[in-house]
Design an enzyme around this catalytic site. Structure first.
Site, mmCIF file in Angstrom:
data_model
loop_
_atom_site.group_PDB
_atom_site.id
_atom_site.type_symbol
_atom_site.label_atom_id
_atom_site.label_comp_id
_atom_site.label_asym_id
_atom_site.label_seq_id
_atom_site.Cartn_x
_atom_site.Cartn_y
_atom_site.Cartn_z
ATOM 1 N N SER A 1 38.548 38.351 28.158
ATOM 2 C CA SER A 1 37.679 39.299 28.852
ATOM 3 C C SER A 1 37.742 40.640 28.140
ATOM 4 O O SER A 1 38.802 41.265 28.044
ATOM 5 C CB SER A 1 38.136 39.459 30.298
ATOM 6 N N HIS B 1 34.108 36.801 27.695
ATOM 7 C CA HIS B 1 33.712 37.123 29.061
ATOM 8 C C HIS B 1 33.403 38.615 29.127
ATOM 9 O O HIS B 1 34.200 39.440 28.672
ATOM 10 C CB HIS B 1 34.869 36.761 29.993
ATOM 11 N N ASP C 1 32.282 41.751 31.654
ATOM 12 C CA ASP C 1 32.247 42.160 33.058
ATOM 13 C C ASP C 1 31.286 43.320 33.271
ATOM 14 O O ASP C 1 31.593 44.459 32.920
ATOM 15 C CB ASP C 1 33.655 42.575 33.494
ATOM 16 N N MET D 1 29.600 45.801 35.807
ATOM 17 C CA MET D 1 29.838 46.348 37.159
ATOM 18 C C MET D 1 28.925 47.543 37.392
ATOM 19 O O MET D 1 28.744 48.375 36.501
ATOM 20 C CB MET D 1 31.291 46.801 37.290
ATOM 21 N N HIS E 1 29.446 38.199 33.419
ATOM 22 C CA HIS E 1 29.832 38.200 34.837
ATOM 23 C C HIS E 1 29.178 39.403 35.499
ATOM 24 O O HIS E 1 29.602 40.542 35.299
ATOM 25 C CB HIS E 1 31.364 38.261 34.907
ATOM 26 N N MET F 1 28.751 41.617 38.248
ATOM 27 C CA MET F 1 29.269 42.153 39.512
ATOM 28 C C MET F 1 28.340 43.291 39.921
ATOM 29 O O MET F 1 28.700 44.467 39.911
ATOM 30 C CB MET F 1 30.715 42.617 39.320
ATOM 31 N N MET G 1 37.106 33.502 41.861
ATOM 32 C CA MET G 1 37.836 34.723 41.509
ATOM 33 C C MET G 1 39.290 34.618 41.973
ATOM 34 O O MET G 1 39.571 34.227 43.111
ATOM 35 C CB MET G 1 37.210 35.949 42.172
ATOM 36 N N GLY H 1 43.908 43.351 35.167
ATOM 37 C CA GLY H 1 45.338 43.606 35.333
ATOM 38 C C GLY H 1 45.858 43.454 36.752
ATOM 39 O O GLY H 1 46.959 43.927 37.053
ATOM 40 N N ASP I 1 38.775 33.432 37.256
ATOM 41 C CA ASP I 1 38.710 34.785 36.685
ATOM 42 C C ASP I 1 39.562 35.751 37.495
ATOM 43 O O ASP I 1 39.332 35.949 38.682
ATOM 44 C CB ASP I 1 37.247 35.258 36.687
ATOM 45 N N GLY I 2 40.534 36.331 36.793
ATOM 46 C CA GLY I 2 41.357 37.368 37.405
ATOM 47 C C GLY I 2 42.792 36.918 37.602
ATOM 48 O O GLY I 2 43.052 35.886 38.218
ATOM 49 N N GLY I 3 43.708 37.669 37.022
ATOM 50 C CA GLY I 3 45.128 37.405 37.227
ATOM 51 C C GLY I 3 45.672 36.206 36.478
ATOM 52 O O GLY I 3 46.734 35.687 36.841
#
Ligand code: DX5
Ligand code: ZN
Length: 229
Positions: free
Chosen positions: A11, A36, A38, A40, A69, A71, A140, A148, A178-180
């Site tokens: 990402s 990826h 992001d 936003m 992605h 958002m 997610m 992070g 996605d995420g973590g």
């Protein structure tokens, strides 16, 4: 049944935006399978990032798939520009103000793949009406907005539920998380049936990109071998 390969998608939110070309080349050379991006809008999520110009700039540095992605509150207004910017898959949120049916038709008429994402607080059954026409389902692992963050384990039963349905219908759609994602959570997500792993901090955060990708690759392999399918 048809299944897609396990893929790692760094990402770029966690990369150095002032050296984005170098970040792309370094990860591609180290075996990244996709990137990826992001997007936003400061409404759907509290943060602001970038728009189609950055997607187009990244596209000039790589031929790998670009997983965009969105958002954003109104994805329908922007599908066209992100497709033209070089997005391979456009992922909208099922919580956004949009008609999934219209987005599926629009995306496929633009020649892109279409994915649907759900936030941690959204029940997985929101996906079912569209499942057989989606190219990707994104679960997610964090509340969208920032890289992070710590993985929310409630994503795992959702991944298992989607995996079960995809397998039951012989679908080869990507199941993305996605995420973590770290070397630990990647194992669990792979075991739960994920095939597409978005990795921000775990690729660009510390250490070398090549070592990080190699570690993540072995983690997802390990997890997928133990996957209950
Ligand atoms: C979060 C973004 C993620 C983010 C992941 O809102 O959707 O794609 O870049 O970053 P990590 O892997 O650091 O959680
Ligand atoms: Zn993302």
């Amino acid at each position: 049944m048809a299944k897609r390969a396990l893929r790692l998608a760094p990402s770029l939110l966690s990369a150095d935006f002032a050296a984005i070309g170098a970040a792309v080349r370094e990860a591609e050379a180290a075996g990244a399978d996709a990137f990826h991006l992001d997007v936003m809008d400061g409404h759907f999520v509290p943060n602001l990032t970038f728009g189609p110009a950055l997607v187009a700039a990244v596209r000039r540095h790589t031929k790998l798939p670009l997983d965009v992605h969105l958002m954003i509150e109104e994805p329908t207004r922007y599908f066209d520009v992100f497709a033209r910017a070089g997005g391979t898959t456009l992922v909208f949120h099922l919580e956004a103000r949009a008609d999934p049916e219209a987005l599926l038709q629009l995306g496929h008429s633009l020649g892109v793949e279409v994915g649907a994402a759900i936030r941690p607080d959204t029940p997985v059954d929101r996906v079912w009406p569209w499942l057989d026409r989606l190219d990707q389902v994104m679960v997610m692992g964090v509340n969208p907005g920032f890289s992070g963050q710590k993985f929310i384990p409630e994503a795992l039963p959702k991944l298992r539920a989607v995996r079960q349905r995809l397998d039951a219908t012989g679908s080869s759609a990507d199941l993305s998380v996605d995420g973590g994602i770290t070397t630990e959570t990647a194992v669990e997500a792979a075991r739960a049936g994920a095939t597409f792993f978005v990795c921000g901090n775990s690729v660009y955060g510390r250490g070398t990109v090549a070592e990080n990708l190699a570690d993540l690759r072995s983690a997802v392999r390990r997890g997928s071998q133990g996957a209950v399918r």
